[in-house]
Design an enzyme around this catalytic site. Structure first.
Site, mmCIF file in Angstrom:
data_model
loop_
_atom_site.group_PDB
_atom_site.id
_atom_site.type_symbol
_atom_site.label_atom_id
_atom_site.label_comp_id
_atom_site.label_asym_id
_atom_site.label_seq_id
_atom_site.Cartn_x
_atom_site.Cartn_y
_atom_site.Cartn_z
ATOM 1 C CG HIS A 177 69.667 -0.121 -48.833
ATOM 2 N ND1 HIS A 177 69.000 0.838 -49.238
ATOM 3 C CD2 HIS A 177 68.213 -0.803 -47.887
ATOM 4 C CE1 HIS A 177 68.061 2.069 -48.783
ATOM 5 N NE2 HIS A 177 67.081 0.217 -48.394
ATOM 6 C CD GLU A 181 72.025 1.796 -50.845
ATOM 7 O OE1 GLU A 181 71.113 0.524 -51.117
ATOM 8 O OE2 GLU A 181 72.291 2.279 -50.208
ATOM 9 C CG HIS A 239 71.052 4.889 -49.086
ATOM 10 N ND1 HIS A 239 70.390 4.017 -48.260
ATOM 11 C CD2 HIS A 239 71.105 5.479 -47.509
ATOM 12 C CE1 HIS A 239 69.400 4.486 -47.401
ATOM 13 N NE2 HIS A 239 70.504 4.922 -46.632
ATOM 14 C CD GLU A 287 69.836 7.086 -52.616
ATOM 15 O OE1 GLU A 287 70.390 6.322 -52.959
ATOM 16 O OE2 GLU A 287 68.901 6.594 -52.135
HETATM 17 ZN ZN LIG Z 1 70.045 2.573 -50.038
#
Ligand SMILES: [Zn+2]
Length: 346
Positions: free
Chosen positions: A64, A67, A160, A224
């Site tokens: 992404h 990020e 992420h 994350e």
């Molecule tokens: Zn992500």
């Protein structure tokens, strides 16, 4: 080539005005300590130390594009390797996933890339579909080119940051193991990274980390690390533990991890996936609600045109809510805590 003035991110995003001396995709070079650096594609760096250890490590970020913290972490690691500050010991593939999305400061250009792995990229022709296909080929090449010298360990951490706050700031998704046991060593490594909350994914998915698990037998995780902030605005001290452990992982022969301690880890299991199937889909809570927020039993979570979704379980928490997904995609997950002793561990 000389690595002195090389900027990983400027090269990856093909910044206008970058020096003509910088490499082209396909080029390679060698560091003073004998580490071979191969530039497979924009954002794709395959590094092989002169005497590689027994691990084949993939560190990926920017699947992404907005990020930023993991991108800064990977960029700084590469710069430290190129300058000789960080000595590489393990073969490592650094992968900056979506340069085009980074350029526009968005999560993606046309399509959420973390839904396009394990062949799902064949269903379209957006920039993300093409890049996901390319990334799969780079992962395959990297693992296939490992030395054939006995038992090797394949690792992949896909880094992420979340769009929203989280009641548990850092967490990792443990992809579906198809009945295989969960690994204490990996849980302990993640805990040392500051990631003590684990979300189990109990079904095949089209995420990048599941692809590495399923197609390459890697220990792979979606990690994350906190909340999305613009470049330069990340408080890197919040990522210090993860940064330190990833640097140790690629620069040391063996990790001296502490003994497994079950009390460190909080495990969540997916209870339900709620998809948006209608135009008139809406979530019945504020847009900025934190991941892992718990609602009381019976609370109306979402309305999909005429279908209502209420909290069914005590302790049921919401995660990854996004009412704006395309029709047919996941708008919300709910999770419940699972006692660690219910997992098969090795
Ligand atoms: Zn992500």
């Amino acid at each position: 080539m000389t690595f002195d003035d090389f900027d990983v991110l400027d090269w990856t995003t093909q910044k206008v005005g970058a020096p003509a001396s910088w490499p082209e995709p396909g080029d390679s070079g060698e560091l003073d300590d004998g580490t071979r650096v191969e530039f497979w594609d924009y954002g794709v760096f395959a590094l092989t130390p002169a005497q590689p250890g027994s691990k084949d490590v993939i560190l990926s970020c920017a699947i992404h594009g907005n990020e930023t913290a993991p991108i800064e972490m990977v960029r700084d690691m590469l710069h430290d390797i190129f300058s000789g500050k960080l000595q590489l010991r393990q073969r490592t593939l650094f992968l900056i996933g979506n340069p085009q999305a980074i350029m526009i400061g968005k999560r993606f250009v046309d399509y959420n890339m973390n839904r396009l792995f394990s062949g799902a990229h064949k269903s379209g022709d957006t920039p993300e579909h093409k890049r996901a296909a390319d990334i799969e080929s780079y992962v395959t090449k990297f693992y296939n080119e490992a030395p054939a010298d006995g038992k090797r360990q394949r690792l992949h951490y896909d880094l992420h940051t979340a769009i929203r706050d989280s009641a548990y700031e850092k967490f990792a998704v443990y992809p579906f193991t198809h009945g295989g046991p969960y690994k204490k060593e990996q849980l302990t490594f993640l805990a040392e990274c500051g990631v003590t909350t684990i979300l189990l994914n109990q079904a095949p998915t089209t995420t990048f980390s599941y692809y590495s698990v399923r197609s390459h037998g890697a220990d792979a995780f979606t990690v994350e690390l906190g909340k999305v902030r613009p470049f330069g605005e990340n408080d890197m001290s919040r990522f210090a533990d993860a940064d330190r452990m990833f640097r140790k992982l690629i620069s040391q022969d063996q990790l001296d991890l502490p003994a497994f301690d079950a009390t460190r880890h909080t495990i969540f299991d997916v209870y339900r996936t709620i998809n948006r199937t209608q135009q008139g889909f809406r979530l019945n809570f504020p847009g900025d609600v934190a991941n892992f927020t718990e609602f009381e039993q019976g609370y109306l979570l979402a309305v999909d045109e005429s279908v209502e979704y209420h909290v069914e379980q005590p302790g049921e928490r919401i995660i990854f809510p996004n009412a704006d997904v395309a029709i047919g995609q996941r708008a919300l997950l709910t999770v419940v805590e699972l006692p660690l002793d219910q997992l098969e561990l090795v």
